[in-house]
Design a protein around this motif. Structure first.
Motif, mmCIF file in Angstrom:
data_model
loop_
_atom_site.group_PDB
_atom_site.id
_atom_site.type_symbol
_atom_site.label_atom_id
_atom_site.label_comp_id
_atom_site.label_asym_id
_atom_site.label_seq_id
_atom_site.Cartn_x
_atom_site.Cartn_y
_atom_site.Cartn_z
ATOM 1 N N ALA A 108 15.815 -7.287 -24.910
ATOM 2 C CA ALA A 108 16.637 -6.967 -23.741
ATOM 3 C C ALA A 108 17.276 -8.212 -23.138
ATOM 4 O O ALA A 108 18.241 -8.115 -22.389
ATOM 5 C CB ALA A 108 15.789 -6.263 -22.683
ATOM 6 N N ALA A 109 16.738 -9.400 -23.480
ATOM 7 C CA ALA A 109 17.249 -10.651 -22.917
ATOM 8 C C ALA A 109 18.333 -11.293 -23.772
ATOM 9 O O ALA A 109 19.122 -12.089 -23.269
ATOM 10 C CB ALA A 109 16.105 -11.642 -22.723
ATOM 11 N N SER B 205 24.545 -8.905 -19.361
ATOM 12 C CA SER B 205 24.145 -10.308 -19.223
ATOM 13 C C SER B 205 23.359 -10.569 -17.942
ATOM 14 O O SER B 205 22.426 -11.380 -17.934
ATOM 15 C CB SER B 205 25.379 -11.215 -19.265
ATOM 16 O OG SER B 205 25.934 -11.219 -20.560
ATOM 17 N N ALA B 206 23.726 -9.888 -16.850
ATOM 18 C CA ALA B 206 22.997 -10.086 -15.589
ATOM 19 C C ALA B 206 21.537 -9.678 -15.745
ATOM 20 O O ALA B 206 20.621 -10.411 -15.357
ATOM 21 C CB ALA B 206 23.652 -9.279 -14.471
ATOM 22 N N GLY B 207 21.309 -8.516 -16.337
ATOM 23 C CA GLY B 207 19.936 -8.077 -16.570
ATOM 24 C C GLY B 207 19.222 -8.965 -17.570
ATOM 25 O O GLY B 207 18.017 -9.244 -17.430
ATOM 26 N N ALA B 208 19.962 -9.440 -18.585
ATOM 27 C CA ALA B 208 19.363 -10.301 -19.601
ATOM 28 C C ALA B 208 18.872 -11.607 -18.986
ATOM 29 O O ALA B 208 17.748 -12.056 -19.265
ATOM 30 C CB ALA B 208 20.384 -10.591 -20.697
ATOM 31 N N LEU B 209 19.690 -12.219 -18.143
ATOM 32 C CA LEU B 209 19.293 -13.480 -17.509
ATOM 33 C C LEU B 209 18.164 -13.271 -16.498
ATOM 34 O O LEU B 209 17.303 -14.137 -16.330
ATOM 35 C CB LEU B 209 20.500 -14.119 -16.820
ATOM 36 C CG LEU B 209 21.579 -14.661 -17.763
ATOM 37 C CD1 LEU B 209 22.803 -15.121 -16.995
ATOM 38 C CD2 LEU B 209 21.029 -15.816 -18.610
ATOM 39 N N LEU C 10 23.621 -17.414 -24.054
ATOM 40 C CA LEU C 10 22.592 -16.881 -23.166
ATOM 41 C C LEU C 10 21.322 -17.732 -23.215
ATOM 42 O O LEU C 10 20.692 -17.991 -22.184
ATOM 43 C CB LEU C 10 22.266 -15.443 -23.542
ATOM 44 C CG LEU C 10 23.288 -14.380 -23.129
ATOM 45 C CD1 LEU C 10 23.011 -13.054 -23.836
ATOM 46 C CD2 LEU C 10 23.271 -14.173 -21.617
ATOM 47 N N THR C 11 20.955 -18.168 -24.399
ATOM 48 C CA THR C 11 19.737 -18.974 -24.545
ATOM 49 C C THR C 11 19.862 -20.322 -23.840
ATOM 50 O O THR C 11 18.970 -20.731 -23.091
ATOM 51 C CB THR C 11 19.427 -19.208 -26.037
ATOM 52 O OG1 THR C 11 19.246 -17.948 -26.692
ATOM 53 C CG2 THR C 11 18.167 -20.048 -26.209
ATOM 54 N N LEU D 187 20.903 -0.509 -20.373
ATOM 55 C CA LEU D 187 20.780 -0.831 -18.946
ATOM 56 C C LEU D 187 19.499 -0.249 -18.365
ATOM 57 O O LEU D 187 18.818 -0.888 -17.547
ATOM 58 C CB LEU D 187 21.992 -0.303 -18.181
ATOM 59 C CG LEU D 187 23.305 -1.072 -18.392
ATOM 60 C CD1 LEU D 187 24.472 -0.304 -17.775
ATOM 61 C CD2 LEU D 187 23.228 -2.473 -17.796
ATOM 62 N N ALA D 188 19.156 0.967 -18.794
ATOM 63 C CA ALA D 188 17.924 1.611 -18.316
ATOM 64 C C ALA D 188 16.690 0.841 -18.803
ATOM 65 O O ALA D 188 15.731 0.646 -18.043
ATOM 66 C CB ALA D 188 17.879 3.053 -18.789
#
Length: 272
Positions: free
Chosen positions: A221-222, A158-162, A81-82, A242-243
């Motif tokens: 969260a990321a 992952s979508a929210g994290a990115l 992710l990083t 997710l929230a």
């Protein structure tokens, strides 16, 4: 209503077109891809050796809820992710310095929207490649990632994290409208992600007081949320994560919008 739908449809087509171009552009730089993959392999090899020593090579030992296998795979996910994030801050800074930002501002797609389309396409490509590369070195050492629904948790978060990563980088990058040189701010952001974001060490292993501090910041969260959910799947906790991600996306998107509007009105192009 129909006009609103047409507007969103047109925006989606623009974003998809920009993303497609960014994807092709990314594939053209094979050497850059290879260097990042080699760096990931080296980092993971070092971490595997360190954690194997910490656990005494015992796969049954549990430290703060993590076995050796879980902690190593956790690091694969956080590293993937990083390293997935493109150099957004440097791009915005360069556009402000050479005057290209003036051209971006008059294009059909919004400035922030354009960069998000490019970021999303590149980040998704990088994330999947780094995930495969990380798996290639980790699998032989600690075994396959048999985490059941953990894969679903990883992908769901992952979508929210990115997206949160993009917004954090955009806030730093847009500061170039005032300070032009944002490398110092990016350095601070990067180190916060490495530490209290949970990249180098799961937040569960941190002191309790620091865990409480992390709970009020967007960095976990990321990185921490998706990686921990991958190795410790919990349906109830997934909904909560997710929230939290949605809340931070709303807050950070508002901040990006405010900074961008104020920066655009005070823009002084230094060339181009």
């Amino acid at each position: 209503m129909g006009e609103e739908i047409n507007r969103w449809t047109a925006a989606g087509r623009k974003a998809a077109a920009v993303g497609k171009i960014a994807f092709r552009h990314q594939l053209a730089y094979k050497t850059d891809f290879a260097m990042r993959c080699f760096f990931l392999l080296f980092i993971l090899f070092v971490f595997i050796q360190l954690w194997s020593t910490a656990y005494g090579g015992n796969f049954e030992t549990v430290i703060s809820g993590f076995t050796l296998k879980q902690i190593v795979w956790y690091l694969v996910f956080t590293e993937a992710l990083t390293l997935a994030a493109p150099p957004l801050c440097a791009r915005i800074e360069e556009e402000v310095k050479n005057g290209d930002v003036a051209i971006r501002l008059i294009r059909p797609q919004s400035y922030v929207g354009y960069h998000f389309s490019v970021f999303a396409s590149e980040a998704l490509t990088r994330f999947l490649v780094h995930l495969l590369v990380g798996s290639a070195i980790t699998w032989p050492f600690v075994g396959p990632p048999a985490f059941g629904y953990g894969w679903f948790g990883l992908l769901a978060l992952s979508a929210g994290a990115l997206t949160i990563t993009f917004l954090l980088l955009a806030i730093v990058g847009l500061c170039a409208f005032w300070v032009e040189e944002t490398s110092g701010l990016y350095f601070v952001l990067q180190k916060l992600q490495f530490t209290i974001g949970g990249m180098l060490l799961p937040i569960d292993l941190m002191p309790e007081w620091l865990q409480r501090v992390c709970a009020w910041l967007p960095f976990q969260a990321a990185l921490y949320f998706p990686a921990r959910m991958a190795v410790h799947y919990d349906a109830a906790l997934l909904a909560k994560h997710l929230a939290v991600q949605a809340a931070w996306i709303a807050v950070l998107a508002f901040a990006v919008g405010r900074i961008y509007r104020r920066g655009a009105t005070k823009l002084h192009v230094n060339g181009g």
